[in-house]
Design a protein around this motif. Structure first.
Motif, PDB file in Angstrom:
ATOM      1  N   LEU A  32       0.827  -1.212   0.000  1.00  7.37           N
ATOM      2  CA  LEU A  32       0.000   0.000   0.000  1.00  7.37           C
ATOM      3  C   LEU A  32       0.863   1.265   0.000  1.00  7.37           C
ATOM      4  O   LEU A  32       0.477   2.296  -0.538  1.00  7.37           O
ATOM      5  N   TYR A  33       2.037   1.185   0.645  1.00  4.50           N
ATOM      6  CA  TYR A  33       2.906   2.354   0.785  1.00  4.50           C
ATOM      7  C   TYR A  33       4.120   2.316  -0.154  1.00  4.50           C
ATOM      8  O   TYR A  33       5.044   3.129   0.006  1.00  4.50           O
ATOM      9  N   GLY A  34       4.120   1.391  -1.114  1.00  2.00           N
ATOM     10  CA  GLY A  34       5.259   1.340  -2.041  1.00  2.00           C
ATOM     11  C   GLY A  34       6.564   1.003  -1.350  1.00  2.00           C
ATOM     12  O   GLY A  34       7.650   1.349  -1.837  1.00  2.00           O
ATOM     13  N   MET A  35       6.478   0.325  -0.207  1.00  2.00           N
ATOM     14  CA  MET A  35       7.702  -0.041   0.526  1.00  2.00           C
ATOM     15  C   MET A  35       8.319  -1.318  -0.041  1.00  2.00           C
ATOM     16  O   MET A  35       9.473  -1.623   0.225  1.00  2.00           O
ATOM     17  N   LEU A  36       7.506  -2.071  -0.787  1.00  2.17           N
ATOM     18  CA  LEU A  36       7.999  -3.284  -1.427  1.00  2.17           C
ATOM     19  C   LEU A  36       8.333  -2.910  -2.866  1.00  2.17           C
ATOM     20  O   LEU A  36       7.435  -2.617  -3.657  1.00  2.17           O
ATOM     21  N   GLN A  37       9.598  -2.861  -3.181  1.00  4.55           N
ATOM     22  CA  GLN A  37      10.042  -2.433  -4.512  1.00  4.55           C
ATOM     23  C   GLN A  37      10.763  -3.622  -5.138  1.00  4.55           C
ATOM     24  O   GLN A  37      11.947  -3.856  -4.878  1.00  4.55           O
ATOM     25  N   GLU A  76      12.009  -8.753  -3.576  1.00  4.13           N
ATOM     26  CA  GLU A  76      10.605  -9.178  -3.700  1.00  4.13           C
ATOM     27  C   GLU A  76      10.021  -9.584  -2.369  1.00  4.13           C
ATOM     28  O   GLU A  76       8.822  -9.821  -2.253  1.00  4.13           O
ATOM     29  N   THR A  77      10.863  -9.685  -1.338  1.00  2.00           N
ATOM     30  CA  THR A  77      10.365 -10.195  -0.051  1.00  2.00           C
ATOM     31  C   THR A  77      10.619  -9.253   1.130  1.00  2.00           C
ATOM     32  O   THR A  77      10.036  -9.428   2.185  1.00  2.00           O
ATOM     33  N   ALA A  78      11.485  -8.273   0.937  1.00  3.73           N
ATOM     34  CA  ALA A  78      11.809  -7.360   2.054  1.00  3.73           C
ATOM     35  C   ALA A  78      11.450  -5.935   1.670  1.00  3.73           C
ATOM     36  O   ALA A  78      11.646  -5.523   0.513  1.00  3.73           O
ATOM     37  N   ALA A  79      10.943  -5.179   2.645  1.00  4.51           N
ATOM     38  CA  ALA A  79      10.635  -3.769   2.396  1.00  4.51           C
ATOM     39  C   ALA A  79      11.938  -2.981   2.276  1.00  4.51           C
ATOM     40  O   ALA A  79      12.924  -3.291   2.957  1.00  4.51           O
ATOM     41  N   VAL A  80      11.940  -1.968   1.412  1.00  2.78           N
ATOM     42  CA  VAL A  80      13.084  -1.046   1.379  1.00  2.78           C
ATOM     43  C   VAL A  80      13.021  -0.166   2.629  1.00  2.78           C
ATOM     44  O   VAL A  80      12.073  -0.238   3.418  1.00  2.78           O
ATOM     45  N   ARG A  81      14.021   0.673   2.805  1.00  7.74           N
ATOM     46  CA  ARG A  81      14.050   1.576   3.966  1.00  7.74           C
ATOM     47  C   ARG A  81      13.311   2.861   3.596  1.00  7.74           C
ATOM     48  O   ARG A  81      13.894   3.779   3.015  1.00  7.74           O
ATOM     49  N   ALA A  82      12.022   2.880   3.896  1.00 10.24           N
ATOM     50  CA  ALA A  82      11.200   4.055   3.570  1.00 10.24           C
ATOM     51  C   ALA A  82      10.941   4.865   4.841  1.00 10.24           C
ATOM     52  O   ALA A  82      10.942   4.315   5.941  1.00 10.24           O
ATOM     53  N   VAL A  83      10.746   6.162   4.663  1.00 11.94           N
ATOM     54  CA  VAL A  83      10.240   6.995   5.767  1.00 11.94           C
ATOM     55  C   VAL A  83       9.160   7.915   5.201  1.00 11.94           C
ATOM     56  O   VAL A  83       9.417   8.661   4.251  1.00 11.94           O
ATOM     57  N   PHE A  84       7.972   7.837   5.788  1.00 13.28           N
ATOM     58  CA  PHE A  84       6.869   8.720   5.434  1.00 13.28           C
ATOM     59  C   PHE A  84       6.657   9.698   6.590  1.00 13.28           C
ATOM     60  O   PHE A  84       6.502   9.280   7.735  1.00 13.28           O
ATOM     61  N   LYS A 134      -1.903  13.903   6.039  1.00 12.50           N
ATOM     62  CA  LYS A 134      -1.374  14.160   4.690  1.00 12.50           C
ATOM     63  C   LYS A 134       0.119  13.816   4.665  1.00 12.50           C
ATOM     64  O   LYS A 134       0.868  14.159   5.585  1.00 12.50           O
ATOM     65  N   ILE A 135       0.535  13.146   3.586  1.00 15.57           N
ATOM     66  CA  ILE A 135       1.947  12.804   3.415  1.00 15.57           C
ATOM     67  C   ILE A 135       2.700  14.065   2.992  1.00 15.57           C
ATOM     68  O   ILE A 135       2.342  14.710   2.015  1.00 15.57           O
ATOM     69  N   ARG A 136       3.733  14.405   3.760  1.00 16.10           N
ATOM     70  CA  ARG A 136       4.432  15.658   3.516  1.00 16.10           C
ATOM     71  C   ARG A 136       5.846  15.478   2.965  1.00 16.10           C
ATOM     72  O   ARG A 136       6.412  16.403   2.384  1.00 16.10           O
ATOM     73  N   LEU A 137       6.418  14.316   3.207  1.00 16.62           N
ATOM     74  CA  LEU A 137       7.773  14.064   2.707  1.00 16.62           C
ATOM     75  C   LEU A 137       7.969  12.557   2.702  1.00 16.62           C
ATOM     76  O   LEU A 137       7.445  11.856   3.579  1.00 16.62           O
ATOM     77  N   VAL A 138       8.676  12.073   1.693  1.00 16.38           N
ATOM     78  CA  VAL A 138       8.932  10.628   1.593  1.00 16.38           C
ATOM     79  C   VAL A 138      10.412  10.405   1.323  1.00 16.38           C
ATOM     80  O   VAL A 138      11.004  11.099   0.494  1.00 16.38           O
ATOM     81  N   MET A 139      10.996   9.454   2.028  1.00 14.70           N
ATOM     82  CA  MET A 139      12.381   9.033   1.744  1.00 14.70           C
ATOM     83  C   MET A 139      12.349   7.556   1.396  1.00 14.70           C
ATOM     84  O   MET A 139      11.637   6.790   2.045  1.00 14.70           O
ATOM     85  N   TYR A 140      13.120   7.173   0.405  1.00 17.76           N
ATOM     86  CA  TYR A 140      13.321   5.743   0.120  1.00 17.76           C
ATOM     87  C   TYR A 140      14.818   5.476   0.062  1.00 17.76           C
ATOM     88  O   TYR A 140      15.528   6.132  -0.717  1.00 17.76           O
ATOM     89  N   TYR A 141      15.277   4.547   0.853  1.00 15.84           N
ATOM     90  CA  TYR A 141      16.682   4.116   0.824  1.00 15.84           C
ATOM     91  C   TYR A 141      16.713   2.640   0.444  1.00 15.84           C
ATOM     92  O   TYR A 141      15.797   1.892   0.767  1.00 15.84           O
TER      93      TYR A 141
END
Ligand code: BEZ
Length: 218
Positions: free
Chosen positions: A116-121, A126-134, A141-148
């Motif tokens: 739902l949050y695009g954490m699975l990239q 295919e099995t682990a979430a990336v390092r996201a911060v919402f 309201k979502i104000r900033l997104v980080m993906y590592y």
């Protein structure tokens, strides 16, 4: 490739209302729309329990929990692990280092929330979430997104810095320049018409590079 495209299509973006969900966490069940009422939420994912980089990051969140509280923010973690794994990891880190992960961590074993949050990239894993911060404001309201990616840990000072920057920007209607941190000058809104431009060119209360770039103390 099809799966990747699906994931990309559902990734929530800045300005979107954070998608609602129900989940099992280390602090009990939550419904996101009822979570952290009137507060900011820092919602982050990690790839897996009992892994080294994740242990340093989660410890970092735990050690700075009071700083997040001072900014009226609740922490919410997630990984695609079972609740039993989460409990064992939290207990293990506490025993080994004394650091206690005293915030809810979602056990997203069916990957529902990660997707739902695009954490699975899937092109990363295919099995682990990336390092996201919402960074989600009190209106959800979502104000900033980080993906590592999986192999690079995040920077706790940066996470706290941007949270504070968002809040100060909201409160004062200003923008933050490169590397802004608390106490630094802020950028005032550029003029929108010629009258405002001429006023700005005669404004001695701000530090002016030109009419479109003026800074001031708060
Ligand atoms: C880690 O947290 O150390 C890690 C997790 C998944 C892949 C690579 C590193």
């Amino acid at each position: 490739m099809e799966t990747s495209q699906e994931q990309i299509n559902v990734m929530p973006r800045i300005g979107d209302i954070a998608p609602d969900f129900e989940a099992v966490t280390t602090k009990g069940n939550i419904k996101f729309s009822d979570f952290a009422k009137d507060k900011w939420t820092v919602f982050f994912s990690h790839p897996a329990d009992f892994t080294p980089v994740c242990t340093t990051e989660m410890s970092g969140f735990a050690q700075r929990k009071t700083d997040f509280e001072a900014l009226n923010a609740e922490l919410l973690g997630l990984s695609i692990d079972s609740i039993h794994s989460h409990l064992a990891w939290v207990n293990n880190v506490k025993e080994k280092t004394g650091v206690y992960f005293d915030f809810p961590i979602i056990a997203d074993i069916d990957m529902k929330v990660s997707k739902l949050y695009g954490m699975l990239q899937p092109n990363e894993s295919e099995t682990a979430a990336v390092r996201a911060v919402f960074f989600i404001d009190p209106n959800k309201k979502i104000r900033l997104v980080m993906y590592y990616p999986l192999n690079v840990g995040r920077n706790m000072e940066e996470i706290l810095r941007v949270l504070e920057a968002l809040q100060v920007s909201d409160e004062h209607g200003v923008a933050m320049p490169l590397n802004w941190k608390k106490g630094d000058k802020v950028i005032i809104k550029p003029p929108k018409n010629l009258d405002e431009m001429n006023d700005r060119l005669n404004d001695d209360t701000c530090e002016r590079t030109d009419f479109y770039l003026c800074k001031r103390d708060l």
